[in-house]
Design a protein around this motif. Structure first.
Motif, PDB file in Angstrom:
ATOM      1  N   ILE A   1       0.858  -1.183   0.000  1.00  0.00           N
ATOM      2  CA  ILE A   1       0.000   0.000   0.000  1.00  0.00           C
ATOM      3  C   ILE A   1       0.894   1.233   0.000  1.00  0.00           C
ATOM      4  N   ALA A   2       0.575   2.194  -0.865  1.00  0.00           N
ATOM      5  CA  ALA A   2       1.369   3.421  -0.950  1.00  0.00           C
ATOM      6  C   ALA A   2       1.245   4.207   0.352  1.00  0.00           C
ATOM      7  N   GLU A   3       2.202   5.117   0.562  1.00  0.00           N
ATOM      8  CA  GLU A   3       2.267   5.869   1.810  1.00  0.00           C
ATOM      9  C   GLU A   3       0.982   6.658   2.084  1.00  0.00           C
ATOM     10  N   ASN A   4       0.343   7.147   1.021  1.00  0.00           N
ATOM     11  CA  ASN A   4      -0.871   7.944   1.224  1.00  0.00           C
ATOM     12  C   ASN A   4      -2.103   7.089   1.499  1.00  0.00           C
ATOM     13  N   LYS A   5      -1.926   5.759   1.537  1.00  0.00           N
ATOM     14  CA  LYS A   5      -3.001   4.806   1.889  1.00  0.00           C
ATOM     15  C   LYS A   5      -4.137   4.764   0.864  1.00  0.00           C
ATOM     16  N   ARG A   6      -3.911   5.339  -0.315  1.00  0.00           N
ATOM     17  CA  ARG A   6      -4.990   5.372  -1.311  1.00  0.00           C
ATOM     18  C   ARG A   6      -4.693   4.540  -2.545  1.00  0.00           C
ATOM     19  N   PHE A   7      -3.442   4.153  -2.741  1.00  0.00           N
ATOM     20  CA  PHE A   7      -3.048   3.451  -3.964  1.00  0.00           C
ATOM     21  C   PHE A   7      -2.194   2.241  -3.627  1.00  0.00           C
ATOM     22  N   LEU A   8      -2.015   1.417  -4.640  1.00  0.00           N
ATOM     23  CA  LEU A   8      -1.130   0.263  -4.515  1.00  0.00           C
ATOM     24  C   LEU A   8       0.128   0.508  -5.334  1.00  0.00           C
ATOM     25  N   GLU A   9       1.230  -0.059  -4.859  1.00  0.00           N
ATOM     26  CA  GLU A   9       2.482   0.050  -5.607  1.00  0.00           C
ATOM     27  C   GLU A   9       3.303  -1.206  -5.355  1.00  0.00           C
TER      28      GLU A   9
END
Length: 323
Positions: free
Chosen positions: A114-122
């Motif tokens: 989970i990306a740092e902003n908690k909204r996307f995947l990476e």
């Protein structure tokens, strides 16, 4: 000696690509009744990265072509790795001599996070991930994956038959099913397709809900230790599940194609939710999530679902799981 012994460690190769699979076959002498029960025989590898970080990775029983024990690992740092194997049974323990392998550059991006902003995947290396895919149930084949890949698919959800069958019994894992899952991961790794692995498909926890193909509790050996409606609150069932989830981590946690531990799908299609206790079902989801957070060193994200539209939003579950 009277205790167990690590007689040999045969590694797949001396160098492995970053985020690729490192595998070692283990020749072990030990006393045990159930090879799947870590209370009976516990195999733990300790990997030390070039920077000094330590990883604890459980070994697992893998009965195929004479091999009985394996360890799988995926390195996330370039350079020389060290590792030892510890085996423990009820008579004592033994630790192997230290072995090494080298992690070299690869084109792989690592597992999903989970990306740092908690909204996307990476991917682990920070590359963004945008999933295009579908539920793909049944036997995964090369031909189908190639066709999907050609259409831009990079992600599938797959529900698996429980590893514990009426034939194997609770606490023992059908090796034919495990080999099929191995094959699915290998095919997806080759094509850079990610898998959301559905551990509990609702029908295997349903005795009465929704009818027809949705009722498969009769094929689930947990019926020998609990009722379908008490599955989520049964301590005995939970003790077996902890060992099952450990096996999932040991055998498939390494895979860069493992996107998500999909704990349960359509939980409202199970007796434990409908006639048991939906609050307890939510607590059980939290417990499974917590187990993977505590024991999966790769920290793969978790999820779970209720079925249907906006009225079936899985409030209790989504507050606990990663996705």
């Amino acid at each position: 000696t009277s205790g167990p012994e690590v007689l040999n460690v045969i590694q797949s190769n001396d160098s492995v690509g970053l985020y690729d699979k490192f595998e070692a076959r283990l020749v072990i002498r030990a006393k045990f009744v159930n090879p799947f029960d870590p209370d009976d025989i516990d195999i733990m590898a300790t990997f030390t990265s070039p920077s000094g970080k330590q990883w604890s990775i459980p070994g697992f029983y893998n009965y195929t072509f004479g091999t009985m024990w394996k360890v799988r690992f995926s390195p996330d740092e370039l350079g020389q790795w060290k590792y030892t194997i510890k085996v423990r049974d009820k008579t004592g323990e033994d630790v192997s001599e230290e072995k090494t392998f080298k992690a070299i550059r690869s084109s792989y991006k690592g597992p999903l996070q989970i990306a740092e902003n908690k909204r996307f995947l990476e991917y682990r290396n920070g590359t963004p991930f945008y999933g295009v895919g579908l539920w793909y149930n049944g036997r995964v084949t090369k031909e189908n994956l190639d066709e999907l890949k050609s259409k831009g698919v990079n992600f599938i959800s797959n529900f698996i038959t429980p590893l514990e069958t009426m034939g194997s019994g609770v606490g023992r894992y059908d090796q034919d099913i495990c080999m099929r899952i191995d094959e699915m991961f290998e095919l997806c790794e080759e094509r850079e397709i990610l898998i959301s692995l559905n551990l509990w498909f609702h029908s295997f926890l349903s005795e009465t809900v929704w009818g027809g193909f949705n009722i498969r509790w009769h094929t689930n050996p947990y019926q020998n230790i609990t009722s379908a409606k008490d599955f989520y609150r049964s301590t005995t069932a939970w003790n077996y599940q902890e060992k099952l989830y450990r096996y999932f981590i040991a055998r498939w946690g390494y895979s860069r194609s493992l996107a998500i531990w999909f704990i349960v799908d359509e939980i409202n299609g199970t007796d434990g939710w409908v006639s048991g206790d939906s609050v307890m079902a939510g607590q059980w989801t939290k417990n499974v999530h917590a187990y993977f957070k505590a024991h999966d060193p790769y920290n793969h994200p978790t999820t779970g679902t209720r079925s249907g539209g906006i009225k079936e939003f899985f409030h209790a579950g989504y507050q606990e799981t990663d996705i």
